[in-house]
Each structure stands twice: as C-alpha cells, then as structure tokens.
Design a protein around this motif. Sequence first.
Motif, short mmCIF file in Angstrom:
data_model
loop_
_atom_site.label_atom_id
_atom_site.label_comp_id
_atom_site.label_asym_id
_atom_site.label_seq_id
_atom_site.Cartn_x
_atom_site.Cartn_y
_atom_site.Cartn_z
N ASP A 1 36.56 -27.65 16.08
CA ASP A 1 35.15 -28.09 16.16
C ASP A 1 34.32 -27.06 16.92
N GLN A 2 34.90 -26.49 17.98
CA GLN A 2 34.18 -25.47 18.75
C GLN A 2 33.90 -24.25 17.87
N ILE A 3 34.88 -23.86 17.08
CA ILE A 3 34.67 -22.69 16.20
C ILE A 3 33.57 -22.99 15.19
N THR B 1 38.11 1.44 23.88
CA THR B 1 38.29 1.24 25.31
C THR B 1 37.82 -0.17 25.63
N SER B 2 38.19 -0.65 26.81
CA SER B 2 37.66 -1.95 27.23
C SER B 2 37.34 -1.89 28.71
N GLU B 3 36.09 -2.21 29.02
CA GLU B 3 35.59 -2.20 30.39
C GLU B 3 35.78 -0.83 31.05
N ILE C 1 40.10 -10.54 14.32
CA ILE C 1 40.93 -11.30 15.25
C ILE C 1 41.26 -10.38 16.43
N ASP C 2 40.97 -10.89 17.62
CA ASP C 2 41.13 -10.08 18.83
C ASP C 2 42.32 -10.57 19.65
N THR C 3 43.20 -9.64 20.03
CA THR C 3 44.35 -10.05 20.83
C THR C 3 44.73 -8.94 21.81
N CYS D 1 47.25 -20.67 28.60
CA CYS D 1 48.22 -21.71 28.26
C CYS D 1 47.58 -23.04 27.86
N GLN D 2 46.41 -22.95 27.28
CA GLN D 2 45.76 -24.21 26.90
C GLN D 2 46.32 -24.70 25.57
N HIS D 3 46.93 -23.81 24.85
CA HIS D 3 47.38 -24.12 23.51
C HIS D 3 48.82 -23.77 23.34
N GLU E 1 33.94 0.06 22.23
CA GLU E 1 34.21 -0.45 23.59
C GLU E 1 34.15 -1.97 23.52
N GLN E 2 35.07 -2.63 24.22
CA GLN E 2 35.01 -4.10 24.32
C GLN E 2 34.60 -4.46 25.74
N VAL E 3 33.53 -5.23 25.84
CA VAL E 3 32.90 -5.44 27.14
C VAL E 3 32.37 -6.86 27.26
N LEU F 1 30.21 -17.23 26.14
CA LEU F 1 29.96 -18.57 26.69
C LEU F 1 30.31 -18.65 28.18
N TYR F 2 30.52 -17.51 28.78
CA TYR F 2 30.85 -17.47 30.21
C TYR F 2 32.00 -18.44 30.48
N ALA F 3 33.05 -18.28 29.65
CA ALA F 3 34.27 -19.09 29.75
C ALA F 3 33.99 -20.58 29.49
N GLY F 4 32.92 -20.88 28.80
CA GLY F 4 32.61 -22.28 28.45
C GLY F 4 31.46 -22.84 29.25
N VAL F 5 31.11 -22.17 30.35
CA VAL F 5 30.06 -22.69 31.24
C VAL F 5 28.70 -22.69 30.52
N LEU F 6 28.50 -21.69 29.66
CA LEU F 6 27.23 -21.59 28.93
C LEU F 6 27.17 -22.53 27.71
N THR F 7 28.00 -23.55 27.71
CA THR F 7 27.82 -24.64 26.73
C THR F 7 27.06 -25.78 27.39
N GLY F 8 26.97 -25.74 28.73
CA GLY F 8 26.30 -26.81 29.48
C GLY F 8 27.21 -27.97 29.81
N LYS G 1 37.43 -33.26 32.13
CA LYS G 1 38.90 -33.24 32.01
C LYS G 1 39.27 -32.45 30.75
N GLY G 2 40.27 -31.63 30.85
CA GLY G 2 40.74 -30.90 29.67
C GLY G 2 39.98 -29.61 29.40
N SER G 3 38.88 -29.38 30.12
CA SER G 3 38.14 -28.13 29.94
C SER G 3 38.90 -27.01 30.67
N ARG G 4 38.49 -25.76 30.43
CA ARG G 4 39.20 -24.64 31.05
C ARG G 4 39.20 -24.76 32.58
N1 LIG Z 1 38.72 -7.07 26.86
C1 LIG Z 1 38.90 -7.93 27.84
O1 LIG Z 1 39.16 -7.55 28.99
C2 LIG Z 1 38.76 -9.40 27.56
C3 LIG Z 1 38.64 -10.30 28.65
C4 LIG Z 1 38.52 -11.65 28.36
C5 LIG Z 1 38.53 -12.11 27.04
N2 LIG Z 1 38.66 -11.23 26.00
C6 LIG Z 1 38.69 -11.70 24.58
O2 LIG Z 1 37.53 -12.47 24.34
C7 LIG Z 1 37.91 -13.79 23.89
C8 LIG Z 1 36.88 -14.78 24.38
O3 LIG Z 1 36.96 -14.90 25.80
P1 LIG Z 1 36.93 -16.30 26.53
O4 LIG Z 1 37.62 -17.32 25.67
O5 LIG Z 1 37.49 -16.14 27.88
O6 LIG Z 1 35.38 -16.55 26.69
P2 LIG Z 1 34.30 -17.50 26.04
O7 LIG Z 1 34.21 -17.27 24.57
O8 LIG Z 1 33.09 -17.31 26.87
O9 LIG Z 1 34.82 -18.99 26.35
C9 LIG Z 1 35.60 -19.70 25.43
C10 LIG Z 1 35.94 -21.09 25.97
O10 LIG Z 1 34.76 -21.89 26.04
C11 LIG Z 1 35.03 -23.22 25.58
N3 LIG Z 1 34.21 -23.42 24.35
C12 LIG Z 1 34.07 -22.57 23.30
N4 LIG Z 1 33.20 -23.05 22.40
C13 LIG Z 1 32.78 -24.25 22.89
C14 LIG Z 1 31.88 -25.23 22.40
N5 LIG Z 1 31.22 -25.05 21.26
N6 LIG Z 1 31.69 -26.34 23.16
C15 LIG Z 1 32.33 -26.52 24.32
N7 LIG Z 1 33.21 -25.62 24.84
C16 LIG Z 1 33.43 -24.49 24.12
C17 LIG Z 1 36.53 -23.27 25.30
O11 LIG Z 1 37.20 -23.63 26.52
P3 LIG Z 1 37.64 -25.13 26.90
O12 LIG Z 1 37.51 -26.00 25.67
O13 LIG Z 1 39.02 -24.98 27.36
O14 LIG Z 1 36.72 -25.53 28.00
C18 LIG Z 1 36.86 -21.82 25.00
O15 LIG Z 1 38.21 -21.48 25.21
C19 LIG Z 1 39.33 -13.97 24.39
O16 LIG Z 1 40.05 -14.93 23.66
C20 LIG Z 1 39.89 -12.59 24.26
O17 LIG Z 1 40.32 -12.36 22.91
C21 LIG Z 1 38.76 -9.89 26.25
#
Ligand SMILES: NC(=O)c1ccc[n+]([C@@H]2O[C@H](COP(=O)([O-])OP(=O)(O)OC[C@H]3O[C@@H](n4cnc5c(N)ncnc54)[C@H](OP(=O)(O)O)[C@@H]3O)[C@@H](O)[C@H]2O)c1
Length: 319
Positions: free
Chosen positions: A288-290, A151-153, A50-52, A27-29, A177-179, A210-217, A225-228
């Motif tokens: 910008d992130q993309i 498959t996924s995971e 495009i993945d959904t 729900c960030q967007h 496989e999506q992993v 990016l480990y949910a953004g953590v691997l951006t540092g 504020k505003g990050s995931r």
């Molecule tokens: N198959 C499955 O079970 C499964 C599970 C999870 C995800 N997925 C798919 O994989 C996609 C990616 O997963 P994810 O979004 O959770 O992981 P991710 O790519 O590791 O993390 C993305 C998040 O990191 C932050 N970010 C991205 N680029 C950045 C940059 N350059 N600088 C700073 N922050 C940046 C953004 O969050 P903020 O800006 O909010 O901090 C962004 O939403 C999902 O959208 C989904 O389509 C699949």
Amino acid sequence: MDYNSLGRSGLKVSALGLGSSQYSFFCQHDNLHTIRECLAAALNGGINYIDTSEQYGLGKAELIIGELMRYIPRDQFIIGTKVMYGGTKPSQKGLNHKHIVDGLHNSLHRLQSDYVDILYCHGYDPDTSIHETVRAMDHLVHEGKIRYWGTSEWSRSQIEKAHSAARELNAVPPLVEQVKYNIFSRKRVEEEYAPLYPKYGMGLTTYYALYAGVLTGKYQEGIPKGSRIGKFQWLSQEGYLEEKNLKIIDELKEIAHNLDSTLAKLAVAWCLKNSKVNSVVIGATNKDQIEENIKAISVKEMLTEDVIARINRAVKKFS
Ligand SMILES: NC(=O)c1ccc[n+]([C@@H]2O[C@H](COP(=O)([O-])OP(=O)(O)OC[C@H]3O[C@@H](n4cnc5c(N)ncnc54)[C@H](OP(=O)(O)O)[C@@H]3O)[C@@H](O)[C@H]2O)c1
C-alpha cells in the motif's frame, strides 16, 4: 511512470526506484510474501530500478531480490548495489581492489545475476587511494560485470578526485552519486554538487525522501506501533522527531491537504521536481505504501512555484 536518462548515459531509469534496506538491515521484513507483494506493486507501477547493497542484512536483501526476480527477464530491470561493508573481517571491507572484486562476486552470486547495472562505492574509503578504486571499477566495467559505477555520499572534492584519476588512467569515470535528499536535507544536492552536473554529466539517485517515514506525518500524534521508529526506538534519539520538524510537518500537511494529496506523496513529488534527480529511491514496508508513493508522479505537476514557495516558507519558519 516517468523514465529519466541516468546522468550523461542513455540508460532510462524509472523516476522512482525501490529500496531494499528495510528487507533486512532494519529487519522489518522477514516475510517473503510481503516482499513479493512490494516488488510486484513496484514493477506493476513501472519501477525498473531496484536499489540494494552488500551491507543490507549482510547480503540478505540481495539474496531475497535474487530469489524473487529470477523469473523476470534480466534486461527489464536495473539493479544498483553497493560495495564497502561486506563483512566483519578486515579483508571484507573498503574500496581496495580486492574487496571491490570479491564484494561484487559475492553480490552477483546472491543476486543470481552475471552483472549489476550500477556498482556504487557505499561511502568514501580514506585508507585506499582513489586511483586503486577507479582502476578496480574500470576493470569490472571491461569484464562486463558492471555496466556503470557510482559513489554514495562522497563530497564534491572526492568526486572531482575520482574524475581526475580516471582521466589520468584513461579509465571509466563514475556516472552517478547516491545521496540523501528530502525537504529537510537539500544542501548537498542543490549547492555542493551544483558544478558537477554540467561538468561531468553526473546523475543522481536519492534516498530518504520520506525522512525514514517521518515526512508522511504519521509521527505527529506519537510513535505508531509497528512503524520504523516504533520498532527501533533508538531512532527517536536521532533527532528525527525534533519539535521543529513536527511543527514544519504540521504546515506541510496543510499544504498537501489543499492539493488533495497526502504528505507522503507531496514529499516524494518534491524530490521528483528537481530535474537533477534521476531516480528517487523509496523504501516501503508494504505494497500500500508503494502504491501511494507511486502516485507522487501525478502530484509533481501540482507543485507550482507558488506551492514550492509555501513549502520553503514552512521550512524556514521553524529552522
Ligand atoms: N546510499 C546510502 O547510504 C543509503 C542510505 C539509506 C538508504 N538507502 C536506500 O534508500 C532506500 C530508502 O531509504 P529509507 O527506507 O531509509 O527511507 P525513506 O524512503 O525515507 O523511508 C521509508 C520508510 O517510510 C515508511 N513509509 C514509506 N512510505 C510510506 C507511506 N506512504 N505511508 C507511511 N509510511 C511510509 C516505511 O517505514 P515504516 O512503515 O516501517 O514506518 C518505509 O520503510 C533504502 O531502502 C536503501 O535502498 C541508501
């Protein structure tokens, strides 16, 4: 942008894919304008995948993609969606024949498309026989509603079972496989699945680069504020910001800096470097992130054996 064949198929998928869970699931967007900008940045950068999932916002992500992509010729992009968690009622879940077919029909309606390119099983369903799942996927391929399935995971043995069921039924086996795959989580891709690539021509799309953004540092000095994790504080209890991770990231930032890169680009490039990975699905909350993450394509070339060894040493030092 680079394009890779998806597993044993000839389908050319962009080396980076665009994720959509953050449009809804997190729900960030809710801002269509921002999402449109993200999609435009992805397409302008050459992303064609495009993945959904039916699960993301219980269909909301698919609705948005369907609305925004409807003016783009359908053969110019690849959509992968996932089935398993379609709703709260007992009949709206799982990998049984009914839910696979109903779930896909609902997804197609939301996506405003006659077919999806890849239909993934969004997890493994212990309540459904693998033969039933394989038969349902085969049926959809023959109906022209899906081009490929995946498959996924799933574990190695679950994927093996799907192939042997497909052989017995003379049905179409899974292709991809999506992993999860990133500098911190590698075992499944690099060890568990290793026999499956040559044996089945299994393709890979990966997430969490990016480990949910953590691997951006960006979490090194606290939670921005505003990050995931800033928005969803329960995530901070999930181990993402463990001290050892932050220590590794300090070292990785230094490596990125020496390459004149950012850590985000380095982390994505690290995934791209693995030739088994066909598409690294990136999540982003703004254009910008993309744009930054797409530049990882050029950082990939800088990841020499020496740089990879330094990354590995940094991870080992604190693990
Ligand atoms: N198959 C499955 O079970 C499964 C599970 C999870 C995800 N997925 C798919 O994989 C996609 C990616 O997963 P994810 O979004 O959770 O992981 P991710 O790519 O590791 O993390 C993305 C998040 O990191 C932050 N970010 C991205 N680029 C950045 C940059 N350059 N600088 C700073 N922050 C940046 C953004 O969050 P903020 O800006 O909010 O901090 C962004 O939403 C999902 O959208 C989904 O389509 C699949």
